[in-house]
Write a protein that holds these residues in place. Sequence first.
Motif, PDB file in Angstrom:
ATOM      1  N   TYR A   1      37.419   6.260  -3.755  1.00 50.81           N
ATOM      2  CA  TYR A   1      36.077   5.686  -3.750  1.00 50.81           C
ATOM      3  C   TYR A   1      35.117   6.591  -4.521  1.00 50.81           C
ATOM      4  CZ  TYR A   1      38.021   3.014   0.170  1.00 50.81           C
ATOM      5  OH  TYR A   1      38.809   2.212   0.953  1.00 50.81           O
TER       6      TYR A   1
ATOM      7  N   SER B   1      31.482   8.400  -4.702  1.00 52.63           N
ATOM      8  CA  SER B   1      30.657   8.951  -3.633  1.00 52.63           C
ATOM      9  C   SER B   1      29.489   9.728  -4.230  1.00 52.63           C
ATOM     10  CB  SER B   1      31.482   9.866  -2.712  1.00 52.63           C
ATOM     11  OG  SER B   1      31.496  11.189  -3.185  1.00 52.63           O
TER      12      SER B   1
ATOM     13  N   TYR C   1      29.325   5.118   4.510  1.00 54.98           N
ATOM     14  CA  TYR C   1      29.553   4.347   3.288  1.00 54.98           C
ATOM     15  C   TYR C   1      28.409   3.370   3.054  1.00 54.98           C
ATOM     16  CZ  TYR C   1      31.056   0.456   6.300  1.00 54.98           C
ATOM     17  OH  TYR C   1      31.107  -0.549   7.234  1.00 54.98           O
TER      18      TYR C   1
ATOM     19  N   LEU D   1      30.003   7.450   0.755  1.00 50.89           N
ATOM     20  CA  LEU D   1      30.882   6.696  -0.142  1.00 50.89           C
ATOM     21  C   LEU D   1      30.117   5.506  -0.702  1.00 50.89           C
ATOM     22  CD1 LEU D   1      34.180   6.567   1.963  1.00 50.89           C
ATOM     23  CD2 LEU D   1      33.575   8.187   0.154  1.00 50.89           C
TER      24      LEU D   1
ATOM     25  N   LEU E   1      30.468   1.896  -2.471  1.00 57.22           N
ATOM     26  CA  LEU E   1      31.512   0.873  -2.576  1.00 57.22           C
ATOM     27  C   LEU E   1      31.004  -0.370  -3.292  1.00 57.22           C
ATOM     28  CD1 LEU E   1      32.859   1.106   1.096  1.00 57.22           C
ATOM     29  CD2 LEU E   1      33.391   2.563  -0.850  1.00 57.22           C
TER      30      LEU E   1
ATOM     31  N   ASP F   1      35.980  -4.301  -0.986  1.00 64.31           N
ATOM     32  CA  ASP F   1      35.661  -3.321   0.058  1.00 64.31           C
ATOM     33  C   ASP F   1      34.882  -3.944   1.199  1.00 64.31           C
ATOM     34  OD1 ASP F   1      36.926  -1.152  -1.188  1.00 64.31           O
ATOM     35  OD2 ASP F   1      35.198  -0.821  -2.483  1.00 64.31           O
TER      36      ASP F   1
END
Length: 617
Positions: free
Chosen positions: A392, A394, A421, A447, A449, A454
């Motif tokens: 991922y 980040s 996230y 994170l 996404l 996701d």
Amino acid sequence: MAETTQSQQFEYKAEMQQLLHLIVNSLYTNQEIFLRELISNASDALNKARIRQLTDHSEGDKEDLQITITVDEEANTLSIEDTGIGMTRDDLINRLGTVASSGTLAFIEEQKAAGKKVDADMIGKFGVGFYSAFMVADKIEIETLPAGEKAESLNWSSDGAGTYSISPGTRSDHGTNVKLHLKEDAKDFATELRVRSIIRKYSNFVDFPIILGSEQANTIKALWRKRKDDITDEERNEFYKFLTGDYSEPIGHLHLQIEGLVSFGALLFIPSQPTGPFFQEENRRGLHLYCSGVFVRDDAQELLPDYLQFVKGVVDTDDLPLNVSREVTQKSPAAQRIRSTLTNKILGLLKDWTSDNEELYNKFFGNFGGILKAGFWSDYDRRDELLEFMRYYSTHSNGRSLTALKDYVERMPEDQENIYYLLSDSLESARTSPHLEVFARKGIEVLLLPDPVDTLTLPNMADFEGKSFKSITGTDLDLGDDTEEVSLPDDDTDTLLKLFRVQLGERIQDVAASRRLVDSAATLVTAKDGMDPQMERMMKSMNPDYEGAKKVLEVNVEHPLMKNILALNSEKKQSSLVEEAIEQVYEGALLMDGNLSEPSAFVARMTRILVDATNTN
């Protein structure tokens, strides 16, 4: 069907005539493809004959199964003969007189209209590869005899101009001979040197001998049955290219010889790049199934889970019946063991890459990570294992490089309990999200996404190495005590929140003082037990009438704009400007959330505020 003693002439259907006209009169690239298509057709006929020989014990002598190519430079002809299953009268009419796909003509015309070259490869993809021969031939003659008693020998002939004829033939052995009368500008295809080079390029690993000028022109090496050390990288890569039609070399392979409850051999490849949209039927071919060395089919995807469908190659086993169907394979204990073993071996290879060759793995994940994520909902037993393969973006690298979850966890402070996230519709919008501000101030990694997949995967996972996953867009965000000085007294904060609640009314669930904003004035967050904004956007894309749950508007009470709104409100003279400002703050939050439905009203209000602010009178 009774035998016909006279020649019959047939007209191609209108669409077929148009297709032939395009083939004959358009400038196609890579004309040599025609020979690959005719050899492929001959190989298919031989496979059917071989299966018939092995399964029909009433058959007499087992003839040699081979393809013979004859060239005649003087007569300017090329013939491809096989000892395969042959064709019936219905085959000649239905397979050679009709377009296999109604979309073929439309697709080719679209390519031409767009000024794109029409490659002969396109013809083969639509199941009418035979007609690519009209690129180099002005007349084609076929002699054929189907296998079986009382079969009818037939001749087929056409110049590709709109008609074809079928007449009685004199062939005595089952099989088919296709004779091309080459055009003047295609004379080089009547030379052994040219034909041999094409065979080596496209058809070197056809399962049957290809005889050219009394010599075998192809290799016929069942590489998966040989010892690994006896195969060169060049041979392996050449086989991959022949098998898949992909002329980029694969980035990895597995050569397996498994003995046990089920025995099988396999030679599997991981391509260097996707060959087309996944989960579309035409792009799911590539895993060839052989039973006891006999080709069965090229789409044995039931031997791999959906999330490994990018793998191409060959599986050969003695533990399945030769005439195995997909339905039988799916229920077969032997096939299930093969599937489980292949899955373990492929994931094992990928795991080796994650530790030994990070650059190679990141390249692989960039190409196939999206399909690998499908395993989260299709292979529940391996969900935790699959998490180790995920990569991922980040905030650790400002969203510029991928990170593994184990690396994220290693960087976490000891007292951090969650893996945070942020779901978003793009990487850029994730980088600039106001939700990140307090995390940046506290030095907590998040994170990012942007992959739509996701939305359906990570939020449904329980934890990784004991750390829970948590979205940063919810109201239940707890980052511990915030020691930053709050410059707005409690009474003023209550007054400010009440102003927003009264103005926005039922459009929101509530207004709250934010502990996540640093530079931004306000943001919308998901109420407790509510749906993540990215998930709501996905739901709306599927159902325009979907409204979603009301959000909580969090306002940054330390922001200068909030102090100005309070000051204007206390003067009791510019209530309209206060209302305009609150609306603008709210719609600005909607804009950042991706849910602003009337941007024109937003821009008009912003213009009015700017006019007032710049008025010097």
